[in-house]
Motif scaffolding. Structure first.
Motif, PDB file in Angstrom:
ATOM      1  N   GLY A  10       0.784  -1.234   0.000  1.00 18.58           N
ATOM      2  CA  GLY A  10       0.000   0.000   0.000  1.00 18.58           C
ATOM      3  C   GLY A  10       0.813   1.280   0.000  1.00 18.58           C
ATOM      4  N   THR A  11       2.123   1.187  -0.138  1.00 22.32           N
ATOM      5  CA  THR A  11       2.932   2.406  -0.159  1.00 22.32           C
ATOM      6  C   THR A  11       3.459   2.642  -1.566  1.00 22.32           C
ATOM      7  OG1 THR A  11       4.937   1.210   0.462  1.00 22.32           O
ATOM      8  CG2 THR A  11       3.632   2.166   2.250  1.00 22.32           C
ATOM      9  N   PRO A  12       3.570   3.895  -1.976  1.00 26.25           N
ATOM     10  CA  PRO A  12       4.068   4.175  -3.321  1.00 26.25           C
ATOM     11  C   PRO A  12       5.567   3.887  -3.400  1.00 26.25           C
ATOM     12  CG  PRO A  12       3.735   6.211  -2.129  1.00 26.25           C
ATOM     13  CD  PRO A  12       3.217   5.092  -1.249  1.00 26.25           C
ATOM     14  N   ASP A  13       6.032   3.612  -4.601  1.00 36.02           N
ATOM     15  CA  ASP A  13       7.457   3.422  -4.808  1.00 36.02           C
ATOM     16  C   ASP A  13       7.925   4.361  -5.910  1.00 36.02           C
ATOM     17  OD1 ASP A  13       6.951   2.205  -7.347  1.00 36.02           O
ATOM     18  OD2 ASP A  13       6.500   0.352  -6.296  1.00 36.02           O
ATOM     19  N   LEU A  14       9.212   4.374  -6.138  1.00 37.04           N
ATOM     20  CA  LEU A  14       9.792   5.275  -7.119  1.00 37.04           C
ATOM     21  C   LEU A  14      10.236   4.533  -8.374  1.00 37.04           C
ATOM     22  CD1 LEU A  14      11.905   7.491  -4.706  1.00 37.04           C
ATOM     23  CD2 LEU A  14       9.670   7.980  -5.666  1.00 37.04           C
ATOM     24  N   VAL A  15       9.747   3.349  -8.559  1.00 34.17           N
ATOM     25  CA  VAL A  15      10.152   2.536  -9.694  1.00 34.17           C
ATOM     26  C   VAL A  15       9.557   3.104 -10.980  1.00 34.17           C
ATOM     27  CG1 VAL A  15      10.046   0.230 -10.704  1.00 34.17           C
ATOM     28  CG2 VAL A  15      10.308   0.497  -8.237  1.00 34.17           C
ATOM     29  N   SER A  16      10.355   3.139 -12.023  1.00 34.58           N
ATOM     30  CA  SER A  16       9.851   3.534 -13.331  1.00 34.58           C
ATOM     31  C   SER A  16      10.574   2.704 -14.380  1.00 34.58           C
ATOM     32  CB  SER A  16      10.056   5.030 -13.581  1.00 34.58           C
ATOM     33  OG  SER A  16      11.426   5.358 -13.564  1.00 34.58           O
ATOM     34  N   THR A  17       9.943   2.568 -15.502  1.00 33.11           N
ATOM     35  CA  THR A  17      10.507   1.761 -16.574  1.00 33.11           C
ATOM     36  C   THR A  17      11.501   2.590 -17.381  1.00 33.11           C
ATOM     37  OG1 THR A  17       8.813   2.425 -18.154  1.00 33.11           O
ATOM     38  CG2 THR A  17       8.326   0.493 -16.761  1.00 33.11           C
ATOM     39  N   PRO A  18      12.345   1.916 -18.151  1.00 31.44           N
ATOM     40  CA  PRO A  18      13.251   2.667 -19.037  1.00 31.44           C
ATOM     41  C   PRO A  18      12.484   3.577 -19.996  1.00 31.44           C
ATOM     42  CG  PRO A  18      13.975   0.396 -18.872  1.00 31.44           C
ATOM     43  CD  PRO A  18      12.646   0.480 -18.164  1.00 31.44           C
ATOM     44  N   GLU A  19      11.309   3.134 -20.433  1.00 34.90           N
ATOM     45  CA  GLU A  19      10.502   3.954 -21.337  1.00 34.90           C
ATOM     46  C   GLU A  19      10.021   5.230 -20.655  1.00 34.90           C
ATOM     47  OE1 GLU A  19       9.900   0.597 -20.846  1.00 34.90           O
ATOM     48  OE2 GLU A  19      10.904  -0.015 -22.694  1.00 34.90           O
ATOM     49  N   LYS A  21      11.527   6.715 -18.116  1.00 31.52           N
ATOM     50  CA  LYS A  21      12.702   7.577 -17.953  1.00 31.52           C
ATOM     51  C   LYS A  21      13.032   8.290 -19.261  1.00 31.52           C
ATOM     52  CE  LYS A  21      14.948   4.918 -14.275  1.00 31.52           C
ATOM     53  NZ  LYS A  21      13.971   3.867 -14.073  1.00 31.52           N
ATOM     54  N   ARG A  22      12.966   7.548 -20.357  1.00 31.15           N
ATOM     55  CA  ARG A  22      13.233   8.127 -21.670  1.00 31.15           C
ATOM     56  C   ARG A  22      12.210   9.219 -21.991  1.00 31.15           C
ATOM     57  NH1 ARG A  22      12.580   3.812 -24.476  1.00 31.15           N
ATOM     58  NH2 ARG A  22      14.530   2.909 -23.776  1.00 31.15           N
ATOM     59  N   ALA A  23      10.949   8.964 -21.692  1.00 32.72           N
ATOM     60  CA  ALA A  23       9.897   9.959 -21.943  1.00 32.72           C
ATOM     61  C   ALA A  23      10.121  11.214 -21.104  1.00 32.72           C
ATOM     62  CB  ALA A  23       8.523   9.356 -21.648  1.00 32.72           C
ATOM     63  N   ALA A  24      10.534  11.026 -19.859  1.00 32.70           N
ATOM     64  CA  ALA A  24      10.806  12.186 -18.998  1.00 32.70           C
ATOM     65  C   ALA A  24      11.983  12.990 -19.528  1.00 32.70           C
ATOM     66  CB  ALA A  24      11.072  11.722 -17.563  1.00 32.70           C
ATOM     67  N   ALA A  25      13.042  12.304 -19.953  1.00 27.30           N
ATOM     68  CA  ALA A  25      14.203  13.000 -20.518  1.00 27.30           C
ATOM     69  C   ALA A  25      13.819  13.744 -21.792  1.00 27.30           C
ATOM     70  CB  ALA A  25      15.329  12.004 -20.794  1.00 27.30           C
ATOM     71  N   ALA A  27      10.841  14.887 -22.506  1.00 26.33           N
ATOM     72  CA  ALA A  27      10.004  16.034 -22.108  1.00 26.33           C
ATOM     73  C   ALA A  27      10.872  17.190 -21.637  1.00 26.33           C
ATOM     74  CB  ALA A  27       9.022  15.613 -21.017  1.00 26.33           C
ATOM     75  N   ILE A  28      11.916  16.872 -20.884  1.00 31.31           N
ATOM     76  CA  ILE A  28      12.832  17.929 -20.433  1.00 31.31           C
ATOM     77  C   ILE A  28      13.450  18.609 -21.645  1.00 31.31           C
ATOM     78  CG2 ILE A  28      15.049  18.370 -19.300  1.00 31.31           C
ATOM     79  CD1 ILE A  28      14.253  16.228 -17.215  1.00 31.31           C
ATOM     80  N   GLN A  29      13.947  17.804 -22.582  1.00 31.85           N
ATOM     81  CA  GLN A  29      14.617  18.362 -23.750  1.00 31.85           C
ATOM     82  C   GLN A  29      13.650  19.066 -24.692  1.00 31.85           C
ATOM     83  OE1 GLN A  29      17.105  15.615 -25.850  1.00 31.85           O
ATOM     84  NE2 GLN A  29      17.503  17.009 -27.522  1.00 31.85           N
ATOM     85  N   GLY A  30      12.525  18.426 -24.991  1.00 27.22           N
ATOM     86  CA  GLY A  30      11.627  18.949 -26.008  1.00 27.22           C
ATOM     87  C   GLY A  30      10.712  20.065 -25.561  1.00 27.22           C
ATOM     88  N   HIS A  31      10.389  20.098 -24.278  1.00 29.35           N
ATOM     89  CA  HIS A  31       9.409  21.083 -23.829  1.00 29.35           C
ATOM     90  C   HIS A  31       9.974  22.036 -22.775  1.00 29.35           C
ATOM     91  CE1 HIS A  31       6.407  18.943 -26.091  1.00 29.35           C
ATOM     92  NE2 HIS A  31       6.701  17.827 -25.463  1.00 29.35           N
ATOM     93  N   ILE A  32      10.529  21.484 -21.726  1.00 29.10           N
ATOM     94  CA  ILE A  32      10.932  22.328 -20.597  1.00 29.10           C
ATOM     95  C   ILE A  32      12.146  23.181 -20.944  1.00 29.10           C
ATOM     96  CG2 ILE A  32      11.674  22.341 -18.185  1.00 29.10           C
ATOM     97  CD1 ILE A  32      10.074  19.690 -17.871  1.00 29.10           C
ATOM     98  N   GLN A  33      13.201  22.556 -21.484  1.00 31.64           N
ATOM     99  CA  GLN A  33      14.394  23.338 -21.817  1.00 31.64           C
ATOM    100  C   GLN A  33      14.111  24.346 -22.927  1.00 31.64           C
ATOM    101  OE1 GLN A  33      17.214  20.043 -22.458  1.00 31.64           O
ATOM    102  NE2 GLN A  33      18.491  20.958 -20.863  1.00 31.64           N
ATOM    103  N   SER A  34      13.426  23.914 -23.970  1.00 33.52           N
ATOM    104  CA  SER A  34      13.164  24.840 -25.071  1.00 33.52           C
ATOM    105  C   SER A  34      12.228  25.963 -24.636  1.00 33.52           C
ATOM    106  CB  SER A  34      12.605  24.103 -26.287  1.00 33.52           C
ATOM    107  OG  SER A  34      11.374  23.490 -25.976  1.00 33.52           O
ATOM    108  N   GLY A  35      11.218  25.637 -23.834  1.00 37.98           N
ATOM    109  CA  GLY A  35      10.309  26.663 -23.331  1.00 37.98           C
ATOM    110  C   GLY A  35      11.002  27.647 -22.408  1.00 37.98           C
ATOM    111  N   PHE A  91      20.372  13.995 -18.336  1.00 40.55           N
ATOM    112  CA  PHE A  91      21.489  13.063 -18.458  1.00 40.55           C
ATOM    113  C   PHE A  91      21.337  11.904 -17.464  1.00 40.55           C
ATOM    114  CE2 PHE A  91      25.777  11.695 -17.243  1.00 40.55           C
ATOM    115  CZ  PHE A  91      26.273  11.318 -18.489  1.00 40.55           C
ATOM    116  N   ALA A  92      20.939  12.215 -16.241  1.00 39.49           N
ATOM    117  CA  ALA A  92      20.757  11.182 -15.220  1.00 39.49           C
ATOM    118  C   ALA A  92      19.637  10.218 -15.590  1.00 39.49           C
ATOM    119  CB  ALA A  92      20.478  11.822 -13.862  1.00 39.49           C
ATOM    120  N   LEU A  93      18.532  10.751 -16.105  1.00 34.74           N
ATOM    121  CA  LEU A  93      17.425   9.888 -16.525  1.00 34.74           C
ATOM    122  C   LEU A  93      17.839   8.960 -17.657  1.00 34.74           C
ATOM    123  CD1 LEU A  93      14.501  12.451 -16.411  1.00 34.74           C
ATOM    124  CD2 LEU A  93      14.593  10.301 -15.138  1.00 34.74           C
ATOM    125  N   ARG A  94      18.590   9.488 -18.590  1.00 32.86           N
ATOM    126  CA  ARG A  94      19.011   8.661 -19.732  1.00 32.86           C
ATOM    127  C   ARG A  94      20.049   7.625 -19.324  1.00 32.86           C
ATOM    128  NH1 ARG A  94      18.553  13.328 -24.217  1.00 32.86           N
ATOM    129  NH2 ARG A  94      16.378  12.933 -24.670  1.00 32.86           N
TER     130      ARG A  94
END
Length: 120
Positions: A10-19, A21-25, A27-35, A91-94
């Motif tokens: 019943g507790t949340p975890d911080l696990v995420s798939t490689p996909e 992580k790739r999507a988050a990286a 998003a950082i590159q395509g939207h957050i950094q450029s914006g 870089f860390a996410l990738r």
């Protein structure tokens, strides 16, 4: 906090798939950094125009002009720190999948060296 964690029911975890992580990286590159860069350029242009408009025509100019210039310099440093942080996070996410997979294989190799089950 005692009694919580990723292994308890019943507790949340911080696990995420490689996909993920790739999507988050991406998003950082395509939207957050450029914006952030676009917003920074817009603010730079607008602030420069305000500083120029309030600058001296025949003397020291308005105090507001100097204050805007100083505030914009400080803000520019903060934006650069944000951009550096975003780059590091991207870089860390990738690299996380590779790093974690390497750690798993290394640990497996160390455990396998001394496993009593290998003799059977």
């Amino acid at each position: 906090m005692p009694g919580t964690g990723p292994l308890l029911p019943g507790t949340p975890d911080l696990v995420s798939t490689p996909e993920e992580k790739r999507a988050a990286a991406n998003a950082i590159q395509g939207h957050i950094q450029s914006g952030t860069k676009k917003a920074g350029e817009w603010a730079k242009d607008e602030t420069s125009a305000a500083v120029k408009a309030l600058a001296a025509k025949d003397g020291d100019g308005w105090t507001t002009s100097r204050a805007l210039k100083k505030a914009h310099t400080t803000w520019g440093d903060q934006v650069q720190n944000l951009m550096n942080r975003l780059e590091a996070e991207k870089f860390a996410l990738r690299g996380a999948h590779t790093d974690l997979r390497g750690s798993d294989l290394s640990t497996d190799g160390q455990i396998r060296q001394c496993s009593p089950f290998d003799a059977y």
